[in-house]
Design an enzyme around this catalytic site. Structure first.
Site, PDB file in Angstrom:
ATOM      1  N   ASP A   8       0.938  -1.211   0.023  1.00 49.99           N
ATOM      2  CA  ASP A   8      -0.121   0.175  -0.038  1.00 49.99           C
ATOM      3  C   ASP A   8       0.861   1.394  -0.007  1.00 49.99           C
ATOM      4  OD1 ASP A   8      -1.549   2.233   0.555  1.00 49.99           O
ATOM      5  OD2 ASP A   8      -2.234   1.344   2.477  1.00 49.99           O
ATOM      6  N   LYS A  69       3.240  11.650  -3.597  1.00 55.21           N
ATOM      7  CA  LYS A  69       2.301  10.762  -4.226  1.00 55.21           C
ATOM      8  C   LYS A  69       1.421  11.726  -4.891  1.00 55.21           C
ATOM      9  CE  LYS A  69      -1.307   7.426  -3.732  1.00 55.21           C
ATOM     10  NZ  LYS A  69      -1.939   6.183  -2.808  1.00 55.21           N
ATOM     11  N   GLU A 146      -7.211   0.857  -4.361  1.00 56.48           N
ATOM     12  CA  GLU A 146      -7.223   0.613  -2.893  1.00 56.48           C
ATOM     13  C   GLU A 146      -8.487   0.128  -2.247  1.00 56.48           C
ATOM     14  OE1 GLU A 146      -5.635   4.377  -1.505  1.00 56.48           O
ATOM     15  OE2 GLU A 146      -3.667   4.013  -2.549  1.00 56.48           O
ATOM     16  N   ASP A 169     -13.023   5.267   1.308  1.00 53.67           N
ATOM     17  CA  ASP A 169     -11.697   5.414   1.625  1.00 53.67           C
ATOM     18  C   ASP A 169     -11.272   6.637   1.478  1.00 53.67           C
ATOM     19  OD1 ASP A 169      -8.739   5.014   1.250  1.00 53.67           O
ATOM     20  OD2 ASP A 169      -8.655   3.633  -0.305  1.00 53.67           O
TER      21      ASP A 169
END
Ligand code: AMP
Length: 578
Positions: A8, A69, A146, A169
């Site tokens: 992850d 990211k 994810e 999420d």
């Protein structure tokens, strides 16, 4: 078959897991922790990764980078100690560290990985993630969404269930909503929606902007002119945001321009936090509604709402869920860990592990993919219209074809511009690239050209043109600001990574204590500061002395000093001393 690890790769934290003895388990890092902050720093020209790099960002913002990211798939570069890195390179450094942790844990070399990405990551961002894996020396077997990974864990542990789940999420930088049905071991994702620039960090930022406003300062000016103040304030707001989960009011100290704490404080109530972040909450609502609509579900048809990602711990989010669905969200698995564990379940599916032999999973394409076309109204041609080829929430892998026609006699050139998005005009969608051909066979206007879009299980798109008249086929390589690096360019990025010296791992634990202690220097008064600095100096000196007894004594002294100042050094707090 080789071991495949599940990773992850998060905006704020990354985790690594593996499927072992019939179940997914997390792999600890060299500090014995599961969460490795996605942070990279340079100390004495050596690379540090994780918690110490995150702490370094507070004391020496120019020597560390976090949240990279957010720039995946763009050309944005980060400067660390005067050296430039792009997002895949920084992510590769984190991946390399996780790979090494896995190798140490498993006792053998690891080459293959499944890496998770936000469902709403576009083609550029997915390719950049794959590239990061290659630079780190990993063979990326699958890129997986994810929320799908989280769903796999729930599906794995509840294979006999027959229910509809919604996975919400909210990580540090991205937001995804996914609806999934489980029925006799088959997991079917029915819809996904989201936003790739909305996460917990935005809530922290809003809080920081509000605090600055209360003391007559402007966020942009402070960010630009006083970076030390800004990073310290962000850290304080991060702590305050977490406190607002259980407390109704928090007090935030105002750092000076060097990032040291002053006596000036600003208070914020939960209601004020709610008010200043209401626009962000409204943005969360849209994907939830869209995912429900796309899967033709009503809120009361959702049996369980699963929260994933650290930012779903905010009461704002859980309160909103309770209000909309009239039920409590379910957190059977730790929201921080479930995505990495799901990546390991996906790895088991790839390897046909017997423990998952009865599981079948189908995923969907989260957004509509199409191309630009010209429409004719009367005698006039108008450019800029979007022709969907693969509609959002189509089950993947998928391959669809559309036919377009030339507009002039003997037209030689044709450019297919590929877009992703939901708007009828391409200007409001995201351009993924284009495919240009210049040797169409001569033919009158209206010559057909077949355009085939193929979207694979990794969420990566390939476009193919076929000209029926001469049978020729052209394949994309989508150009246009896509980081489609050649093998040579990848090798040069690998060399750049290999050329970096990493801080010796056995010494990193001690370095972490130093960096943490340094981050506290600015938070204590002048008198305490002097004695803390002396203790840090003594410890640093002892680290290089080579004398074990002196070293242990200096270490204990420093740990005790930190505790007595109300900032005990804890390994498991992601750099936050709560
Ligand atoms: P992730 O990328 O899933 O690790 O999520 C990180 C985000 O979750 C960051 O923005 C954190 O500020 C936020 N977060 C983590 N723990 C909490 C908490 N207890 N309360 C509020 N936000 C949190």
């Amino acid at each position: 078959m080789e071991t495949i690890i599940g990773i992850d790769l998060g905006t704020t934290n990354s985790l690594c897991a593996v499927f072992k003895d019939g179940k997914p388990i997390l792999i600890p890092n060299n500090q014995g922790e599961f969460l490795t902050p996605s942070a990279v720093g340079l100390v004495d020209e050596k690379v540090i990764v994780g918690k110490s790099a995150k702490d370094l960002k507070v004391t020496q913002p120019e020597n560390a980078s976090v949240c990279f990211k957010r720039y995946m798939g763009t050309d944005t570069e980060q400067e660390i100690a005067g050296k430039k890195f792009n997002s895949p390179e920084l992510s590769a450094i984190v991946l390399k560290t996780l790979k090494e942790d896995a190798e140490k844990f498993l006792g053998h070399e690891v080459k293959d990985a499944v890496i998770t990405v936000p469902a709403y990551f576009n083609d550029h961002q997915r390719k950049a993630t794959k590239l990061a894996g290659s630079i780190a020396g990993l063979n990326v077997k699958r890129i997986i969404n994810e929320p799908t990974a989280a769903a796999l864990v729930y599906g794995f542990h509840d294979q006999d269930a027959d229910k509809k789940l919604m996975i919400i999420d909210l990580g540090g930088g991205t937001f995804d909503v996914t609806i999934m049905e489980i029925f006799e071991g088959s997991l079917e994702i029915t819809s996904t929606a989201g936003e790739s620039f909305l996460g917990g960090e935005d809530f922290t930022f809003r809080m920081a902007a509000w605090v600055l406003q209360q003391v007559g300062k402007n966020l942009e000016m402070v960010e630009f002119r006083q970076p030390e103040l800004m990073v310290r304030l962000i850290k304080l707001c991060e702590e305050a945001k977490r406190k607002l989960v259980t407390e109704t009011e928090v007090s935030i100290s105002i750092p000076d321009e060097k990032g040291n704490l002053t006596d000036q404080k600003v208070s914020m109530t939960y209601d004020q936090f709610k008010e200043i972040t209401s626009e962000l909450m409204q943005r969360l609502e849209k994907p939830v509604i869209r995912a429900l609509r796309d899967s033709e579900s009503l809120p009361d048809e959702i049996d369980e709402i699963i929260l994933v990602g650290g930012a779903t711990r905010m009461s704002l989010v859980s309160d909103y869920i309770k209000k909309l669905f009239k039920k409590d969200p379910c957190c059977q698995h730790d929201p921080d860990q479930v995505v990495a564990l799901g990546a390991a379940v996906q790895a088991a599916l790839i390897k046909d592990d017997v423990a998952v032999e009865d599981m079948v999973m189908t995923d969907v394409c989260p957004f509509t993919l199409g191309m630009q076309i010209v429409k004719t109204f009367g005698r006039q041609n108008h450019e800029g219209y979007f022709l969907p080829v693969i509609h959002r929430n189509t089950v993947i892998p998928v391959s669809r074809e559309e036919t377009v026609f030339t507009m002039h006699d003997n037209q030689q050139k044709l450019t297919v511009e590929v877009y992703q998005g939901e708007s009828r005009k391409v200007k409001d969608n995201i351009k993924l690239g284009e495919l240009a051909i210049e040797d169409l066979p001569p033919a009158p206007e209206g010559q057909p050209i077949n355009v085939r879009f193929s979207y694979d299980m990794n969420g990566i798109l390939e476009v193919e043109l076929h000209i029926p008249k001469n049978g020729k086929k052209y394949r994309t390589v989508l150009t246009n600001h896509v980081k489609n690096l050649s093998e040579e360019e990848i090798q040069s990025a690998v060399k750049k990574l290999q050329g970096l010296k990493f801080y010796p791992r056995d010494q990193q634990a001690n370095r972490d204590i130093v960096v943490f202690a340094e981050s506290i220097v600015g938070e204590v008064n002048a008198f305490e500061r002097e004695s803390l600095e002396q203790t840090i100096d003594a410890f640093e000196h002892a680290m290089s002395s080579g004398e074990q007894e002196i070293f242990e004594a200096a270490k204990q002294e420093l740990l005790m000093r930190l505790s007595s100042l109300g900032h005990p050094y804890k390994k498991n707090t992601e750099g936050l001393n709560e």
